[in-house]
Design an enzyme around this catalytic site. Structure first.
Site, PDB file in Angstrom:
ATOM      1  N   GLU A  96      35.569  32.910   5.977  1.00 15.95           N
ATOM      2  CA  GLU A  96      35.015  31.711   5.346  1.00 15.95           C
ATOM      3  C   GLU A  96      33.570  31.895   4.872  1.00 15.95           C
ATOM      4  O   GLU A  96      33.082  31.108   4.057  1.00 15.95           O
ATOM      5  CB  GLU A  96      35.060  30.535   6.332  1.00 15.95           C
ATOM      6  CG  GLU A  96      36.456  30.079   6.711  1.00 15.95           C
ATOM      7  CD  GLU A  96      37.171  29.365   5.584  1.00 15.95           C
ATOM      8  OE1 GLU A  96      36.549  29.105   4.545  1.00 15.95           O
ATOM      9  OE2 GLU A  96      38.365  29.067   5.746  1.00 15.95           O
ATOM     10  N   GLU A 127      45.220  44.496  23.067  1.00 14.65           N
ATOM     11  CA  GLU A 127      44.003  43.998  23.721  1.00 14.65           C
ATOM     12  C   GLU A 127      43.637  44.815  24.956  1.00 14.65           C
ATOM     13  O   GLU A 127      42.515  44.740  25.454  1.00 14.65           O
ATOM     14  CB  GLU A 127      44.156  42.529  24.098  1.00 14.65           C
ATOM     15  CG  GLU A 127      45.090  42.243  25.256  1.00 14.65           C
ATOM     16  CD  GLU A 127      45.086  40.774  25.633  1.00 14.65           C
ATOM     17  OE1 GLU A 127      44.822  40.495  26.813  1.00 14.65           O
ATOM     18  OE2 GLU A 127      45.329  39.920  24.769  1.00 14.65           O
TER      19      GLU A 127
END
Length: 308
Positions: A96, A127
């Site tokens: 963004e 992860e």
């Protein structure tokens, strides 16, 4: 942020159960017996609790924002890094920034455990790979800033990245929803949000996700305000990449410049799409070149440029 079992993590099973993000929420006991309206109400009530917990971390969030602003002002990059939902929050935040604040993609970017494909589909064990985290952060150098995101505060991928960044002298921030030891010792600034146990036990895409998103929003927006990416409450460095943003740019110049929409459009055209430049042109009656000079001497801050 869902946890996967892995030998690489080095965690004993008892330690997982002690994490705040893994505990059972007493308010959601009997969840499967509740009506749909009650489930929805409970989810939103718990989200509100998580946001309240985020507000309590305002000082730490402010420190993280100041550090991000300093890194960018010095020519460095801000890198969000995480796994699962945490990583996706970083991807969303980084994506963004270019259209909203006129940044280049490398200035604020994201690293996701498992690579770009993991944004859309979970990658088993991604992860838990600490070495991959180290590798991803190894290219960072001052004045870059690494913002590790880990709801549980124990994610090995994030641990490896924070450790490697610190070894390289890179500034580190941790955003977590599990206050406690965890990765805290590896970060210079820790935003530890006590968002609490989830409505659906362990599903940290819920409260922890909302709290993390709020914290990241605050970090980036406050940093951009410090860098002159806002004038009043207007985004003055936006890129006009679609019809909506073109209309927004016109309205911003009209409002900040005190001119009619048609004049705002004309000034934007003369300024080659630069909203800041068009505002200074409108307010000071100068050419695009003179407006750019004012902005350059004011380090891009419109308010300062208008005082000159």
């Amino acid at each position: 942020m869902t946890k996967s079992r892995s030998k690489a993590s080095g965690l004993d099973r008892g330690r997982w159960s002690s994490l705040l993000t893994e505990r059972r929420n007493p308010r959601s006991r009997g969840l499967d017996t509740m009506s749909t309206p009650r489930v929805v109400s409970l989810l939103l009530e718990e989200d509100r609790r998580a946001i309240t917990a985020t507000v309590r971390q305002s000082r730490a969030i402010s420190r993280a924002a100041e550090r991000a602003a300093r890194a960018l002002d010095a020519g460095g990059s801000v890198v969000f890094l995480g796994a699962g939902t945490s990583g996706r929050m970083g991807v969303l935040e980084a994506a963004e920034c270019p259209p909203t604040f006129g940044l280049e993609p490398h200035q604020v970017r994201a690293v996701m455990a498992g690579g770009e494909g993991a944004v859309f589909r979970a990658v088993e064990g991604a992860e838990d790979n600490e070495e991959n985290g180290r590798r991803e952060a190894s290219a960072l150098k001052p004045p870059d800033l690494l913002i590790g995101i880990s709801a549980s505060s124990v994610t090995p991928f994030v641990r490896g990245a924070l450790a490697a960044a610190r070894q390289n002298g890179v500034g580190t921030v941790l955003v977590t929803c599990a206050p406690g030891p965890g990765l805290n010792r590896l970060a210079d600034t820790v935003v530890a949000i006590a968002s609490g146990p989830e409505v659906l036990t362990g599903s940290t895409r819920l409260k922890a996700g909302s709290a993390t998103k709020a914290a990241l929003n605050a970090i980036t927006t406050a940093a951009m305000v410090r860098l002159g990416k806002a004038y009043d409450n207007l985004m003055v460095d936006l890129r006009r990449t679609n019809a909506k943003l073109e209309d927004r740019a016109r309205r911003i110049v009209a409002a900040a410049g005190g001119v009619p929409p048609d004049e705002a459009e004309r000034l934007i055209s003369l300024a080659r799409g630069e909203v800041k430049t068009a505002i200074v042109m409108a307010r000071r009656g100068v050419s695009a070149e003179a407006a750019r000079e004012r902005l350059a001497s004011a380090k891009g801050h419109v308010r300062r440029a208008l005082r000159r």
